[in-house]
Design a protein around this motif. Structure first.
Motif, PDB file in Angstrom:
ATOM      1  N   LEU A 194       0.810  -1.227   0.000  1.00 52.90           N
ATOM      2  CA  LEU A 194       0.000   0.000   0.000  1.00 52.90           C
ATOM      3  C   LEU A 194       0.847   1.283   0.000  1.00 52.90           C
ATOM      4  O   LEU A 194       0.610   2.182  -0.813  1.00 52.90           O
ATOM      5  N   PHE A 195       1.806   1.376   0.921  1.00 50.94           N
ATOM      6  CA  PHE A 195       2.553   2.634   1.020  1.00 50.94           C
ATOM      7  C   PHE A 195       3.361   2.940  -0.251  1.00 50.94           C
ATOM      8  O   PHE A 195       3.378   4.100  -0.695  1.00 50.94           O
ATOM      9  N   PRO A 196       4.015   1.935  -0.872  1.00 51.65           N
ATOM     10  CA  PRO A 196       4.699   2.246  -2.141  1.00 51.65           C
ATOM     11  C   PRO A 196       3.726   2.774  -3.204  1.00 51.65           C
ATOM     12  O   PRO A 196       4.056   3.699  -3.946  1.00 51.65           O
ATOM     13  N   CYS A 197       2.499   2.211  -3.254  1.00 52.31           N
ATOM     14  CA  CYS A 197       1.496   2.715  -4.215  1.00 52.31           C
ATOM     15  C   CYS A 197       1.143   4.158  -3.891  1.00 52.31           C
ATOM     16  O   CYS A 197       1.000   4.995  -4.792  1.00 52.31           O
ATOM     17  N   LEU A 198       0.987   4.470  -2.600  1.00 51.87           N
ATOM     18  CA  LEU A 198       0.605   5.832  -2.211  1.00 51.87           C
ATOM     19  C   LEU A 198       1.719   6.828  -2.533  1.00 51.87           C
ATOM     20  O   LEU A 198       1.452   7.974  -2.900  1.00 51.87           O
ATOM     21  N   ARG A 199       2.971   6.385  -2.434  1.00 49.58           N
ATOM     22  CA  ARG A 199       4.096   7.280  -2.803  1.00 49.58           C
ATOM     23  C   ARG A 199       4.036   7.567  -4.307  1.00 49.58           C
ATOM     24  O   ARG A 199       4.296   8.681  -4.727  1.00 49.58           O
ATOM     25  N   GLU A 200       3.690   6.548  -5.079  1.00 49.34           N
ATOM     26  CA  GLU A 200       3.578   6.759  -6.537  1.00 49.34           C
ATOM     27  C   GLU A 200       2.403   7.677  -6.859  1.00 49.34           C
ATOM     28  O   GLU A 200       2.503   8.559  -7.708  1.00 49.34           O
ATOM     29  N   GLY A 244      -1.777   5.581 -13.177  1.00 50.83           N
ATOM     30  CA  GLY A 244      -1.998   4.192 -12.765  1.00 50.83           C
ATOM     31  C   GLY A 244      -3.476   3.962 -12.558  1.00 50.83           C
ATOM     32  O   GLY A 244      -4.269   4.893 -12.627  1.00 50.83           O
ATOM     33  N   PHE A 245      -3.821   2.696 -12.263  1.00 46.41           N
ATOM     34  CA  PHE A 245      -5.224   2.365 -12.021  1.00 46.41           C
ATOM     35  C   PHE A 245      -5.508   2.627 -10.542  1.00 46.41           C
ATOM     36  O   PHE A 245      -5.566   1.733  -9.723  1.00 46.41           O
ATOM     37  N   TRP A 246      -5.625   3.923 -10.199  1.00 40.85           N
ATOM     38  CA  TRP A 246      -5.707   4.264  -8.778  1.00 40.85           C
ATOM     39  C   TRP A 246      -7.060   3.953  -8.152  1.00 40.85           C
ATOM     40  O   TRP A 246      -7.182   3.875  -6.935  1.00 40.85           O
ATOM     41  N   GLY A 247      -8.089   3.778  -9.001  1.00 38.48           N
ATOM     42  CA  GLY A 247      -9.405   3.414  -8.458  1.00 38.48           C
ATOM     43  C   GLY A 247      -9.330   2.105  -7.680  1.00 38.48           C
ATOM     44  O   GLY A 247     -10.107   1.856  -6.766  1.00 38.48           O
ATOM     45  N   GLY A 248      -8.353   1.260  -8.015  1.00 42.19           N
ATOM     46  CA  GLY A 248      -8.176  -0.028  -7.335  1.00 42.19           C
ATOM     47  C   GLY A 248      -7.651   0.095  -5.919  1.00 42.19           C
ATOM     48  O   GLY A 248      -7.543  -0.904  -5.207  1.00 42.19           O
ATOM     49  N   LEU A 249      -7.333   1.322  -5.480  1.00 49.07           N
ATOM     50  CA  LEU A 249      -6.789   1.492  -4.121  1.00 49.07           C
ATOM     51  C   LEU A 249      -7.848   1.410  -3.032  1.00 49.07           C
ATOM     52  O   LEU A 249      -7.535   1.165  -1.878  1.00 49.07           O
ATOM     53  N   GLU A 250      -9.107   1.636  -3.399  1.00 52.92           N
ATOM     54  CA  GLU A 250     -10.159   1.679  -2.375  1.00 52.92           C
ATOM     55  C   GLU A 250     -10.256   0.348  -1.607  1.00 52.92           C
ATOM     56  O   GLU A 250     -10.376   0.338  -0.378  1.00 52.92           O
ATOM     57  N   ALA A 251     -10.165  -0.782  -2.356  1.00 52.31           N
ATOM     58  CA  ALA A 251     -10.327  -2.086  -1.690  1.00 52.31           C
ATOM     59  C   ALA A 251      -9.223  -2.352  -0.651  1.00 52.31           C
ATOM     60  O   ALA A 251      -9.537  -2.696   0.496  1.00 52.31           O
ATOM     61  N   LEU A 297      -4.365  10.018   6.799  1.00 48.28           N
ATOM     62  CA  LEU A 297      -3.829   9.469   5.550  1.00 48.28           C
ATOM     63  C   LEU A 297      -4.936   9.032   4.575  1.00 48.28           C
ATOM     64  O   LEU A 297      -4.965   9.483   3.423  1.00 48.28           O
ATOM     65  N   PHE A 298      -5.826   8.144   5.019  1.00 51.21           N
ATOM     66  CA  PHE A 298      -6.817   7.584   4.084  1.00 51.21           C
ATOM     67  C   PHE A 298      -7.793   8.647   3.552  1.00 51.21           C
ATOM     68  O   PHE A 298      -8.082   8.649   2.344  1.00 51.21           O
ATOM     69  N   PRO A 299      -8.291   9.574   4.403  1.00 55.51           N
ATOM     70  CA  PRO A 299      -9.155  10.621   3.823  1.00 55.51           C
ATOM     71  C   PRO A 299      -8.411  11.430   2.759  1.00 55.51           C
ATOM     72  O   PRO A 299      -8.988  11.830   1.754  1.00 55.51           O
ATOM     73  N   ARG A 300      -7.101  11.661   2.988  1.00 54.75           N
ATOM     74  CA  ARG A 300      -6.343  12.441   2.012  1.00 54.75           C
ATOM     75  C   ARG A 300      -6.205  11.662   0.692  1.00 54.75           C
ATOM     76  O   ARG A 300      -6.308  12.226  -0.398  1.00 54.75           O
ATOM     77  N   VAL A 301      -5.991  10.353   0.787  1.00 50.44           N
ATOM     78  CA  VAL A 301      -5.905   9.529  -0.424  1.00 50.44           C
ATOM     79  C   VAL A 301      -7.246   9.572  -1.159  1.00 50.44           C
ATOM     80  O   VAL A 301      -7.296   9.745  -2.378  1.00 50.44           O
ATOM     81  N   ARG A 302      -8.339   9.467  -0.401  1.00 49.78           N
ATOM     82  CA  ARG A 302      -9.671   9.474  -1.045  1.00 49.78           C
ATOM     83  C   ARG A 302      -9.929  10.820  -1.733  1.00 49.78           C
ATOM     84  O   ARG A 302     -10.518  10.857  -2.794  1.00 49.78           O
ATOM     85  N   GLU A 303      -9.466  11.900  -1.104  1.00 53.85           N
ATOM     86  CA  GLU A 303      -9.609  13.220  -1.751  1.00 53.85           C
ATOM     87  C   GLU A 303      -8.834  13.253  -3.064  1.00 53.85           C
ATOM     88  O   GLU A 303      -9.327  13.753  -4.071  1.00 53.85           O
ATOM     89  N   MET A 304      -7.616  12.741  -3.034  1.00 50.70           N
ATOM     90  CA  MET A 304      -6.797  12.746  -4.273  1.00 50.70           C
ATOM     91  C   MET A 304      -7.451  11.905  -5.350  1.00 50.70           C
ATOM     92  O   MET A 304      -7.450  12.274  -6.524  1.00 50.70           O
ATOM     93  N   LEU A 305      -8.025  10.759  -4.945  1.00 49.83           N
ATOM     94  CA  LEU A 305      -8.674   9.885  -5.922  1.00 49.83           C
ATOM     95  C   LEU A 305      -9.887  10.588  -6.530  1.00 49.83           C
ATOM     96  O   LEU A 305     -10.126  10.520  -7.732  1.00 49.83           O
ATOM     97  N   ALA A 306     -10.645  11.293  -5.672  1.00 48.25           N
ATOM     98  CA  ALA A 306     -11.857  11.982  -6.162  1.00 48.25           C
ATOM     99  C   ALA A 306     -11.475  13.088  -7.146  1.00 48.25           C
ATOM    100  O   ALA A 306     -12.173  13.312  -8.130  1.00 48.25           O
ATOM    101  N   GLU A 307     -10.338  13.764  -6.909  1.00 47.90           N
ATOM    102  CA  GLU A 307      -9.911  14.845  -7.799  1.00 47.90           C
ATOM    103  C   GLU A 307      -9.490  14.316  -9.175  1.00 47.90           C
ATOM    104  O   GLU A 307      -9.518  15.022 -10.159  1.00 47.90           O
ATOM    105  N   ARG A 308      -9.065  13.042  -9.203  1.00 45.69           N
ATOM    106  CA  ARG A 308      -8.572  12.489 -10.470  1.00 45.69           C
ATOM    107  C   ARG A 308      -9.702  12.003 -11.376  1.00 45.69           C
ATOM    108  O   ARG A 308      -9.476  11.690 -12.522  1.00 45.69           O
ATOM    109  N   VAL A 309     -10.910  11.858 -10.763  1.00 41.27           N
ATOM    110  CA  VAL A 309     -12.016  11.328 -11.583  1.00 41.27           C
ATOM    111  C   VAL A 309     -12.469  12.376 -12.598  1.00 41.27           C
ATOM    112  O   VAL A 309     -12.559  13.550 -12.264  1.00 41.27           O
TER     113      VAL A 309
END
Ligand SMILES: [Fe+2]
Ligand SMILES: [Fe+2]
Length: 234
Positions: free
Chosen positions: A141-147, A154-161, A222-234
């Motif tokens: 997980l953390f290496p993916c979040l650094r990327e 990348g296919f970042w939508g797959g991070l939610e699971a 951390l996780f809310p921030r990741v979800r915000e970034m994912l929402a911005e990419r949609v």
């Protein structure tokens, strides 16, 4: 300093004012897995009058009396480094000796204190689950979040699971720690406890506090921030 009010969630309050973590520990208010409740509800549940308690909390929030890092101000890579160095580093050091210590205490006192067998089971469960959990965060997980933070496509939508899986593992470790707290009467050593037993309880109390902070930083920052970034990419 951001204002806190009764509708602020417990997790947001600690994210904005890290020193509140220690106060919530004393009040036994769950700010990590239970971080989505409002302060008003959490204070009422503890039998406190919300308006008065809030004024005390707001006054305490301004006074820095611990050295807890202000994680809400860190960038995502800084936050990941901080979690790994501080919390994962601590657990990698303390977890390997915990099972041996619990075994020693059961051999010495298990006959007169049958509840120690259950304590050893819970310690083993916590250690196994947490070591797996840390390995998954560090290797996957953390290496993916650094990327993601570096703007890599990348296919970042797959991070939610995997994030949801980490959250449910946090709930599980929280349940195990709560059972350990109940079984040991709040990590209190009985009068006939030897030094190994006392060290085991001291280590468990330290792990509980550190895990609350660790899970809070992941679940509420951390996780809310990741979800915000994912929402911005949609
Ligand atoms: Fe972690
Ligand atoms: Fe985690």
């Amino acid at each position: 300093m951001r204002h806190i009010h009764l509708q602020t969630t417990v997790g947001q309050a600690v994210a904005e004012h890290p020193d509140l973590a220690r106060i919530f520990e004393h009040l036994q208010i769950d700010y990590c897995c239970g971080g989505r409740r409002t302060l008003g509800d959490a204070l009422r549940e503890r039998g406190l009058e919300p308006q008065t308690a809030l004024r005390v909390l707001a006054a305490s929030a301004g006074a820095r009396f611990t050295h807890e890092a202000d994680c809400a101000r860190l960038t995502m890579p800084e936050l990941l480094d901080h979690i790994e160095c501080t919390h994962h580093g601590y657990l990698h050091e303390v977890l390997p000796r915990l099972v041996g210590l619990a075994d020693k205490v059961v051999v010495a006192h298990g006959e007169r204190h049958p509840e120690l067998a259950r304590l050893r089971e819970l310690v083993r469960l916590f250690v196994d689950e947490m070591q797996d959990h840390l390995a998954r965060e560090e290797a996957v997980l953390f290496p993916c979040l650094r990327e993601l933070a570096g703007g890599r496509p990348g296919f970042w939508g797959g991070l939610e699971a995997p994030i949801q899986m980490m959250e449910s593992e946090h709930d599980e470790s929280g349940r195990t720690l709560r059972e350990i707290r109940e079984l040991t009467d709040g990590f209190q050593a009985p009068a006939d406890a030897c030094s190994s037993w006392r060290s085991l309880l001291q280590a468990l109390a330290g792990i509980e506090f550190d895990t609350h902070l660790h899970v809070h930083k992941e679940n509420n920052i951390l996780f809310p921030r990741v979800r915000e970034m994912l929402a911005e990419r949609v």
